[in-house]
Design a protein around this motif. Structure first.
Motif, PDB file in Angstrom:
ATOM      1  N   ALA A  46       0.822  -1.212   0.000  1.00 36.57           N
ATOM      2  CA  ALA A  46       0.000   0.000   0.000  1.00 36.57           C
ATOM      3  C   ALA A  46       0.861   1.268   0.000  1.00 36.57           C
TER       4      ALA A  46
ATOM      5  N   ASP B 107      -8.876  -8.565   9.123  1.00 37.03           N
ATOM      6  CA  ASP B 107      -8.686  -8.795   7.691  1.00 37.03           C
ATOM      7  C   ASP B 107      -7.922  -7.621   7.095  1.00 37.03           C
ATOM      8  N   ILE B 108      -7.431  -7.851   5.902  1.00 34.48           N
ATOM      9  CA  ILE B 108      -6.556  -6.889   5.232  1.00 34.48           C
ATOM     10  C   ILE B 108      -7.188  -5.510   5.151  1.00 34.48           C
ATOM     11  N   GLN B 109      -8.478  -5.500   4.846  1.00 34.04           N
ATOM     12  CA  GLN B 109      -9.188  -4.233   4.697  1.00 34.04           C
ATOM     13  C   GLN B 109      -9.195  -3.442   6.006  1.00 34.04           C
ATOM     14  N   GLU B 110      -9.431  -4.146   7.110  1.00 30.12           N
ATOM     15  CA  GLU B 110      -9.459  -3.475   8.415  1.00 30.12           C
ATOM     16  C   GLU B 110      -8.104  -2.845   8.725  1.00 30.12           C
TER      17      GLU B 110
ATOM     18  N   GLU C 193      -5.762  -1.898   6.547  1.00 37.82           N
ATOM     19  CA  GLU C 193      -5.539  -0.750   5.666  1.00 37.82           C
ATOM     20  C   GLU C 193      -6.388   0.447   6.078  1.00 37.82           C
ATOM     21  N   GLU C 194      -7.628   0.167   6.500  1.00 39.34           N
ATOM     22  CA  GLU C 194      -8.522   1.268   6.884  1.00 39.34           C
ATOM     23  C   GLU C 194      -8.014   2.030   8.099  1.00 39.34           C
TER      24      GLU C 194
ATOM     25  N   ASN D 128      -5.057   4.117   7.100  1.00 35.66           N
ATOM     26  CA  ASN D 128      -5.520   5.272   6.348  1.00 35.66           C
ATOM     27  C   ASN D 128      -6.134   6.335   7.227  1.00 35.66           C
TER      28      ASN D 128
END
Length: 120
Positions: free
Chosen positions: A25, A106-109, A111-112, A115
């Motif tokens: 990312a 999970d990956i999204q959590e 990254e969020e 961010n």
């Protein structure tokens, strides 16, 4: 200049996973399996964000986070507490962390939350 993330965890798999995801990312990553000499470790790298595991050998995550948060030059760095403990939100509060991420995540959590704190 890429934003820097420092991850403290004694689990190699987690360190590897987080490194892969966050480097992908566009972040620069440093990892450590212990939070000993936490002030020295963090001062040497000056990250934009820190992930702190609860169960670390010798100095635990709570103590390490409290040490950072009472340090004049480092207390502004957001600390995300992450743990598989059911009480992760309570532990994060006790440690003085800025936020928390329950494991497994999970990956999204992941990254969020990065961010939210240091997003591009």
């Amino acid at each position: 200049m890429n934003k820097k993330v420092f991850i403290f965890d004694d689990n190699e798999d987690i360190l590897e996973l987080c490194t892969l995801i966050l480097e992908d990312a566009g972040y620069e990553i440093k990892t450590s399996a212990t939070s000993n000499h936490i002030v020295d470790q963090v001062s040497a790298y000056m990250p934009d964000l820190i992930f702190m595991d609860n169960w670390l050998p010798d100095v635990g995550g709570i103590e390490a986070t409290q040490e950072l948060k009472s340090h004049e030059e480092l207390k502004h760095i957001p600390v995300i507490y992450f743990s598989a403990n059911n009480d992760v939100s309570m532990l994060a509060q006790k440690a003085g962390a800025d936020s928390f991420l329950p494991k497994p995540f999970d990956i999204q959590e992941l990254e969020e939350i990065v961010n939210t704190y240091i997003g591009k």
